[in-house]
Enzyme design. Structure first.
Site, mmCIF file in Angstrom:
data_model
loop_
_atom_site.group_PDB
_atom_site.id
_atom_site.type_symbol
_atom_site.label_atom_id
_atom_site.label_comp_id
_atom_site.label_asym_id
_atom_site.label_seq_id
_atom_site.Cartn_x
_atom_site.Cartn_y
_atom_site.Cartn_z
ATOM 1 N N THR A 57 -5.447 12.896 6.259
ATOM 2 C CA THR A 57 -3.955 13.283 5.969
ATOM 3 C C THR A 57 -4.268 14.290 7.074
ATOM 4 O O THR A 57 -3.365 13.901 7.807
ATOM 5 C CB THR A 57 -3.060 12.911 5.067
ATOM 6 O OG1 THR A 57 -3.556 11.971 4.233
ATOM 7 C CG2 THR A 57 -2.066 13.326 5.039
ATOM 8 N N LYS A 68 5.333 2.550 -2.616
ATOM 9 C CA LYS A 68 5.264 3.970 -3.089
ATOM 10 C C LYS A 68 6.196 3.846 -4.773
ATOM 11 O O LYS A 68 6.773 2.949 -5.422
ATOM 12 C CB LYS A 68 6.445 4.412 -1.961
ATOM 13 C CG LYS A 68 5.426 6.432 -2.541
ATOM 14 C CD LYS A 68 5.190 6.188 -1.175
ATOM 15 C CE LYS A 68 4.039 7.402 -0.904
ATOM 16 N NZ LYS A 68 3.786 7.894 -0.103
ATOM 17 N N LYS A 89 0.532 -1.377 0.083
ATOM 18 C CA LYS A 89 0.081 -0.350 0.285
ATOM 19 C C LYS A 89 1.351 0.867 0.107
ATOM 20 O O LYS A 89 2.013 1.682 0.567
ATOM 21 C CB LYS A 89 -0.938 -0.140 1.406
ATOM 22 C CG LYS A 89 -1.645 1.066 1.078
ATOM 23 C CD LYS A 89 -2.913 0.588 0.581
ATOM 24 C CE LYS A 89 -4.008 1.729 0.294
ATOM 25 N NZ LYS A 89 -3.572 3.607 -0.958
ATOM 26 N N ASN A 109 -2.992 19.541 -0.052
ATOM 27 C CA ASN A 109 -4.317 19.153 0.562
ATOM 28 C C ASN A 109 -3.467 18.861 1.809
ATOM 29 O O ASN A 109 -4.367 19.074 2.878
ATOM 30 C CB ASN A 109 -4.337 17.773 -0.339
ATOM 31 C CG ASN A 109 -5.458 16.557 0.276
ATOM 32 O OD1 ASN A 109 -5.210 16.125 1.617
ATOM 33 N ND2 ASN A 109 -6.887 16.967 -0.031
ATOM 34 N N SER A 163 -7.526 5.602 3.219
ATOM 35 C CA SER A 163 -7.724 4.773 2.137
ATOM 36 C C SER A 163 -7.906 2.602 2.930
ATOM 37 O O SER A 163 -8.796 2.623 2.212
ATOM 38 C CB SER A 163 -6.107 4.714 1.659
ATOM 39 O OG SER A 163 -5.354 5.290 0.900
#
Length: 430
Positions: free
Chosen positions: A203, A115, A79, A234, A363
């Site tokens: 986040t 990633k 992830k 964000n 997520s």
């Protein structure tokens, strides 16, 4: 596609990869990590480098390089985000993938770490070009991503629209009967494409929550406290939004275009509206004055939120920092040398793998909803996120006190011990 084996990997250079390895080594030494498990965790499982052509709006073909690094999947599917930035390379992807492994383990999620991204400056491409680049990258990765294998998400310069393009491209490669079962191949999607309420702010909200939890432990009132934010995307925006609602005052902001400050305060919402009308830039905002980028971290404040890129707080600027708390909204914003300086000064750091873990937790909630055919309301998502973040923070804070160590080392120890337990219980094949 180029797949790098362990013997082909280049020696690590100074930078984020060196930082994450030194952090890992420090924690592993303290807990006397099993030597065989240590060998497994200090290398990545898989590394993919793809070169692919894309036709530009003017008819010319440009070749792009994309990366996907899968570090470890002992606890579940890989992830991690995809970023579009000129600094993306194999070492950056390795470092970020490792951090994701520690982050998901610390949060108690059934995930491993990965990633990747594409080495490009997205501001130089049209929306149509970015769509073609994203779709071609997805196609090049092929079955190396998947809803039960490796689940990408937004990161620097990628967003819900990027995820929708990846989802559509990935699903188009599957037989019709399988398409509806692949909605969770990515998270951070738009609501209409299977995304989750609250994922956009998860986040930044998590960054705010860890600051709030820390303040509770220290019996500090956040009202009237001054904070500065590096990065007003964000993560930076939502962290600032919730801090302002709590009564704190934003006094300085830095983005890719420059730095601004106002000791009397900068309205988070007014600055957001300005950036929307100014191509995303804070530069020229009338209710603040410009400051030199090199002076940003030395501005007077109580809390510093680095929410941009890695290695922003270094040995060169750490001595200037006046904040008594650094909350790492970005991945790896503080290098190891700077951290030593900050800790000696008595400045506390809420480490990235804890501080910004709200994103991967959000997520996970989206992934669960897609898998189970459920739709959760915003208040339900936010309540679940706060509960999960408080559990993680409390474990890290208490471990830090019990062992008399900094919070980053405590977080790494918790994350590594969970992985060690999994390998001890399962054994090593064959």
């Amino acid at each position: 596609m180029t797949t790098l084996t362990k013997t082909q990997r280049t020696p690590r250079k100074q930078g984020m990869l060196d930082n994450v390895m030194r952090q890992f080594d420090h924690a592993a030494d303290i807990i006397q990590l099993n030597g065989n498990i240590r060998k497994i965790l200090e290398v990545t499982n898989n590394e993919f480098v793809v070169h692919f052509p894309v036709r530009m709006d003017n008819g010319e073909v440009e070749i792009f390089t994309g990366y996907r690094v899968q570090h470890n999947n002992a606890l579940g599917p890989y992830k991690g985000g995809l970023r579009y930035h000129p600094t993306v390379d194999i070492d950056a992807a390795r470092a970020l993938a490792m951090w994701m492994t520690w982050k998901t383990s610390l949060a108690g999620l059934p995930y491993g770490g990965a990633k990747g991204g594409i080495q490009l400056d997205p501001t130089k491409y049209s929306q149509e070009e970015l769509q073609r680049i994203t779709r071609r990258f997805t196609y090049a990765l092929g079955d190396n991503i998947g809803p039960e294998l490796d689940i990408p998400a937004p990161d620097v310069n990628t967003n819900p629209q990027t995820m929708a393009w990846i989802l559509d491209t990935y699903m188009s490669t599957k037989p019709p009967a399988e398409r509806s079962t692949n909605m969770h191949v990515v998270t951070g999607k738009p609501i209409g494409a299977g995304g989750s309420e609250g994922r956009d702010r998860a986040t930044g909200y998590g960054v705010f929550l860890t600051i709030k939890f820390w303040a509770e432990q220290k019996k500090i009132d956040l009202r009237d406290k001054k904070f500065i934010v590096q990065g007003f995307g964000n993560v930076g925006y939502w962290a600032a939004h919730f801090l302002e609602k709590e009564g704190a005052t934003m006094t300085a902001v830095q983005d890719a275009y420059g730095s601004i400050a106002n000791d009397e305060g900068i309205s988070v919402e007014k600055l957001l509206e300005y950036t929307k009308a100014n191509k995303g830039s804070i530069q020229g905002y009338a209710s603040a004055y410009s400051v030199e980028n090199s002076e940003f971290f030395g501005l007077d404040c109580d809390i510093c939120v680095p929410a941009a890129l890695g290695n922003q707080i270094t040995g060169k600027n750490a001595k200037k920092i006046k904040a008594y708390l650094i909350a790492e909204g970005a991945n790896g914003p503080t290098d190891v040398g700077a951290e030593t300086i900050l800790l000696k000064k008595g400045i506390e750091i809420i480490p990235d793998i804890l501080c910004n873990s709200g994103g991967v937790i959000g997520s996970y909630f989206e992934w669960l909803q897609n898998k189970n055919g459920e739709i959760w309301q915003l208040d339900e998502v936010m309540a679940k996120l706060e509960k999960k973040m408080r559990e993680s923070f409390t474990r890290v804070f208490e471990t830090s006190k019990e062992r008399n160590i900094d919070m980053r080392t405590a977080a790494f120890i918790i994350a590594i011990e969970r992985l060690e337990e999994a390998y001890v219980q399962r054994g090593i094949f064959p």
